[in-house]
Design an enzyme around this catalytic site. Structure first.
Site, PDB file in Angstrom:
ATOM      1  N   GLN A  35       0.807  -1.228   0.000  1.00  0.00           N
ATOM      2  CA  GLN A  35       0.000   0.000   0.000  1.00  0.00           C
ATOM      3  C   GLN A  35       0.843   1.283   0.000  1.00  0.00           C
ATOM      4  O   GLN A  35       0.459   2.287  -0.572  1.00  0.00           O
ATOM      5  CB  GLN A  35      -0.950   0.011   1.191  1.00  0.00           C
ATOM      6  CG  GLN A  35      -0.266   0.098   2.539  1.00  0.00           C
ATOM      7  CD  GLN A  35      -1.236   0.169   3.716  1.00  0.00           C
ATOM      8  OE1 GLN A  35      -2.439   0.088   3.527  1.00  0.00           O
ATOM      9  NE2 GLN A  35      -0.722   0.331   4.904  1.00  0.00           N
ATOM     10  N   TYR A 235      19.819  -1.464  22.554  1.00  0.00           N
ATOM     11  CA  TYR A 235      20.891  -2.217  21.887  1.00  0.00           C
ATOM     12  C   TYR A 235      21.425  -1.389  20.727  1.00  0.00           C
ATOM     13  O   TYR A 235      20.751  -0.473  20.250  1.00  0.00           O
ATOM     14  CB  TYR A 235      20.410  -3.599  21.429  1.00  0.00           C
ATOM     15  CG  TYR A 235      19.104  -3.624  20.660  1.00  0.00           C
ATOM     16  CD1 TYR A 235      19.064  -3.338  19.294  1.00  0.00           C
ATOM     17  CD2 TYR A 235      17.906  -3.947  21.298  1.00  0.00           C
ATOM     18  CE1 TYR A 235      17.867  -3.383  18.592  1.00  0.00           C
ATOM     19  CE2 TYR A 235      16.703  -3.979  20.601  1.00  0.00           C
ATOM     20  CZ  TYR A 235      16.697  -3.694  19.243  1.00  0.00           C
ATOM     21  OH  TYR A 235      15.510  -3.729  18.559  1.00  0.00           O
TER      22      TYR A 235
HETATM   23  C1  LIG Z   1       8.040  -2.162  20.023  1.00  0.00           C
HETATM   24  C2  LIG Z   1       8.207  -3.383  19.172  1.00  0.00           C
HETATM   25  C3  LIG Z   1       9.401  -4.068  19.192  1.00  0.00           C
HETATM   26  C4  LIG Z   1       9.555  -5.233  18.454  1.00  0.00           C
HETATM   27  N1  LIG Z   1      10.737  -5.898  18.489  1.00  0.00           N
HETATM   28  C5  LIG Z   1      10.900  -7.028  17.780  1.00  0.00           C
HETATM   29  C6  LIG Z   1      12.137  -7.733  17.816  1.00  0.00           C
HETATM   30  O1  LIG Z   1      13.094  -7.306  18.459  1.00  0.00           O
HETATM   31  N2  LIG Z   1      12.232  -8.894  17.112  1.00  0.00           N
HETATM   32  C7  LIG Z   1      11.183  -9.391  16.356  1.00  0.00           C
HETATM   33  O2  LIG Z   1      11.334 -10.437  15.718  1.00  0.00           O
HETATM   34  N3  LIG Z   1      10.005  -8.724  16.293  1.00  0.00           N
HETATM   35  C8  LIG Z   1       9.848  -7.567  16.979  1.00  0.00           C
HETATM   36  N4  LIG Z   1       8.666  -6.880  16.902  1.00  0.00           N
HETATM   37  C9  LIG Z   1       7.573  -7.420  16.061  1.00  0.00           C
HETATM   38  C10 LIG Z   1       7.788  -7.109  14.592  1.00  0.00           C
HETATM   39  O3  LIG Z   1       8.027  -5.736  14.407  1.00  0.00           O
HETATM   40  C11 LIG Z   1       6.566  -7.505  13.781  1.00  0.00           C
HETATM   41  O4  LIG Z   1       6.108  -8.774  14.172  1.00  0.00           O
HETATM   42  C12 LIG Z   1       6.875  -7.527  12.290  1.00  0.00           C
HETATM   43  O5  LIG Z   1       7.299  -6.259  11.868  1.00  0.00           O
HETATM   44  C13 LIG Z   1       5.666  -7.978  11.513  1.00  0.00           C
HETATM   45  O6  LIG Z   1       5.971  -7.929  10.146  1.00  0.00           O
HETATM   46  P1  LIG Z   1       4.807  -8.089   9.072  1.00  0.00           P
HETATM   47  O7  LIG Z   1       5.480  -7.980   7.761  1.00  0.00           O
HETATM   48  O8  LIG Z   1       3.988  -9.278   9.389  1.00  0.00           O
HETATM   49  O9  LIG Z   1       3.845  -6.851   9.330  1.00  0.00           O
HETATM   50  P2  LIG Z   1       4.117  -5.287   9.115  1.00  0.00           P
HETATM   51  O10 LIG Z   1       5.480  -4.931   9.529  1.00  0.00           O
HETATM   52  O11 LIG Z   1       2.984  -4.590   9.776  1.00  0.00           O
HETATM   53  O12 LIG Z   1       4.045  -5.092   7.551  1.00  0.00           O
HETATM   54  C14 LIG Z   1       2.808  -5.108   6.873  1.00  0.00           C
HETATM   55  C15 LIG Z   1       3.001  -4.453   5.524  1.00  0.00           C
HETATM   56  O13 LIG Z   1       1.782  -4.543   4.810  1.00  0.00           O
HETATM   57  C16 LIG Z   1       1.436  -3.277   4.288  1.00  0.00           C
HETATM   58  N5  LIG Z   1      -0.032  -3.238   4.223  1.00  0.00           N
HETATM   59  C17 LIG Z   1      -0.904  -3.091   5.251  1.00  0.00           C
HETATM   60  N6  LIG Z   1      -2.157  -3.145   4.809  1.00  0.00           N
HETATM   61  C18 LIG Z   1      -2.089  -3.354   3.475  1.00  0.00           C
HETATM   62  C19 LIG Z   1      -3.069  -3.506   2.447  1.00  0.00           C
HETATM   63  N7  LIG Z   1      -4.374  -3.463   2.735  1.00  0.00           N
HETATM   64  N8  LIG Z   1      -2.664  -3.697   1.165  1.00  0.00           N
HETATM   65  C20 LIG Z   1      -1.320  -3.741   0.865  1.00  0.00           C
HETATM   66  N9  LIG Z   1      -0.357  -3.574   1.790  1.00  0.00           N
HETATM   67  C21 LIG Z   1      -0.736  -3.405   3.096  1.00  0.00           C
HETATM   68  C22 LIG Z   1       2.033  -2.284   5.269  1.00  0.00           C
HETATM   69  O14 LIG Z   1       2.215  -1.016   4.688  1.00  0.00           O
HETATM   70  C23 LIG Z   1       3.358  -2.975   5.619  1.00  0.00           C
HETATM   71  O15 LIG Z   1       4.359  -2.666   4.685  1.00  0.00           O
HETATM   72  C24 LIG Z   1       8.490  -5.707  17.637  1.00  0.00           C
HETATM   73  C25 LIG Z   1       7.293  -4.996  17.579  1.00  0.00           C
HETATM   74  C26 LIG Z   1       7.146  -3.842  18.337  1.00  0.00           C
HETATM   75  C27 LIG Z   1       5.846  -3.101  18.258  1.00  0.00           C
END
Ligand SMILES: Cc1cc2nc3c(=O)[nH]c(=O)nc-3n(C[C@H](O)[C@H](O)[C@H](O)COP(=O)(O)OP(=O)(O)OC[C@H]3O[C@@H](n4cnc5c(N)ncnc54)[C@H](O)[C@@H]3O)c2cc1C
Length: 409
Positions: A35, A235
């Site tokens: 998106q 870190y």
């Molecule tokens: C404070 C904090 C610290 C963290 N620390 C760690 C850590 O140290 N180690 C670890 O492993 N994890 C950590 N996490 C968890 C980790 O950040 C997430 O689990 C991970 O980023 C999830 O990735 P994802 O690709 O599933 O989702 P997201 O990162 O949310 O990516 C989703 C993507 O989909 C896109 N998108 C959304 N809706 C749509 C749509 N309708 N159509 C098209 N595109 C769309 C978004 O723009 C985004 O690019 C942490 C989280 C937080 C909040």
């Protein structure tokens, strides 16, 4: 590869990018739909534990990541109030020797840039940005998607005489993987109308240049400070040039807000009784971004047809085990393995992927919730927690999570 069905992935976060790469390497063409007009990761650092780094190394990314990551020498758990070290454990070469893969800390933008470049180098992956998944309907003939193309910020002009900044289009795809995060549109379209649980916690994130970080903050170690109603993690990232800092507060009003800039004075007040290095690190940060934290029960989709979910879309979790991204990376490896086993039957491959992942991600989610309660204990219970960590000692800091880190997705 010419005959393998093209798989659409919605979302190019850690989950979507890693899955696209793993699927392409396994012989499948992939359409990645994101998106955002421009891919840029906010939120600073991420810890990549051995179960995740093993997958990234398996995808051939070690050389590209090596100049960007830091392998911390160790981890120190401290009592927030006194600053006393409760336990210290090694995270350096000992980890790679024990688990066969390193513990890395890295800036998210660096991880994303490496994944993105690797995807761009794969002719089998097409990436379309500024394209949002609105809905997905499984049909006999495939999955019907409604997508919304953003016309602003892409250089495209809206149709003349119209104020429209987006245009909808329909597309029929053979298979859909929803990797679109906590508020997944794919998850909603596939049948889960529930919203994420608000867990009354807010994360505050910032980075501090090492030159201005207080002397009491080690430059080469992970720090975890535990206290009443809050904890603090720091870190090094950017090859050691920045200290990444995450403060997580118990916060009943958390669910009422979205991510955005945070008022540093709120943190200064909440940490006023903490030991000096913790206060000084917060004071050294120029600005903070806040994230209300939520999670959802594990759900991979309706369990039929060539549709599935992964990453935070399927099993968002609280960050108290630093595993949300790691689980997304593991998902990608398992998904690609199962698709490779039956490329002609993606529905069957997706069911095997879901079956392989369900118990593990649910167990990690539960572990994160438990840690969330323990980390913020107050009074006698907080004292009991600190005593237990002291007695457990540094050796068990990491080894008590063997079941997470040893996993070979
Ligand atoms: C404070 C904090 C610290 C963290 N620390 C760690 C850590 O140290 N180690 C670890 O492993 N994890 C950590 N996490 C968890 C980790 O950040 C997430 O689990 C991970 O980023 C999830 O990735 P994802 O690709 O599933 O989702 P997201 O990162 O949310 O990516 C989703 C993507 O989909 C896109 N998108 C959304 N809706 C749509 C749509 N309708 N159509 C098209 N595109 C769309 C978004 O723009 C985004 O690019 C942490 C989280 C937080 C909040």
């Amino acid at each position: 590869m010419a005959d393998a069905p093209r798989i659409a992935i919605a979302g190019a976060g850690i989950a979507g990018l890693t899955a696209a790469l793993a699927l392409a390497r396994a012989g499948n063409p992939v359409s990645l739909i994101e998106q955002s007009a421009v891919l840029e990761e906010v939120g600073a650092g991420i810890q990549l534990t051995p179960n995740a780094s093993r997958v990234l190394i398996g995808l051939g990314l070690r050389d590209a990541l090596a100049p960007l990551v830091v392998t911390p020498a160790g981890m120190d758990v401290r009592a927030g109030g006194s600053g006393a070290v409760l336990a210290s454990g090694p995270l350096g070469p000992e980890i790679e020797a024990a688990y066969g893969a390193p513990w890395w800390v890295v800036h998210r933008a660096d991880l994303q840039a490496v994944l993105l470049q690797a995807c761009r180098n794969e002719p089998a992956i097409s990436l379309e940005t500024g394209l949002r998944l609105v809905s997905a309907t499984p049909l006999e003939s495939g999955i019907s998607l409604i997508l919304e193309r953003s016309l602003s910020g892409t250089g495209e002009s809206p149709p003349s005489g119209s104020d429209a900044v987006s245009a909808q289009e329909k597309r029929l795809v053979s298979a859909l993987v929803g990797a679109d995060g906590l508020w997944s549109a794919a998850r909603k379209a596939l049948g889960d109308k529930n919203l994420p649980h608000n867990r009354s916690r807010t994360a505050w994130r910032a980075t501090v240049p090492v030159d201005t970080a207080p002397p009491g903050i080690p430059r080469d170690r992970v720090g975890l400070w535990l206290g009443a109603g809050a904890h603090l993690v720091h870190y090094p990232v950017k090859a050691g040039r920045l200290i990444n800092l995450v403060a997580i507060l118990s916060d009943p009003s958390s669910g009422e807000s979205w991510s955005g800039p945070g008022d540093k004075m709120v943190l200064v007040r909440r940490f006023r009784n903490w030991a000096e290095p913790a206060r000084a690190l917060i004071a050294a940060a120029d600005s903070f971004l806040t994230w209300p934290l939520g999670d959802r029960d594990t759900w991979f989709g309706p369990g039929e047809g060539a549709v599935t979910l992964m990453g935070d879309a399927a099993h968002p979790m609280l960050p108290f085990l630093a595993q949300g991204g790691a689980m997304a990376i593991e998902d990608a490896a398992v998904l690609a393995r199962e698709v490779q086993a039956t490329p002609g039957d993606l529905a069957a491959a997706f069911r095997r992927y879901e079956a392989a992942r369900r118990a593990r991600v649910a167990a990690v989610q539960r572990g994160a919730r438990v840690n969330g309660r323990i980390y913020h204990l107050d009074g006698p219970l907080g004292f009991a927690r600190d005593t237990a960590i002291r007695l457990m000692g540094g050796k068990h800091l990491v080894s008590s999570y063997d079941w997470i880190y040893r996993h070979k997705a």
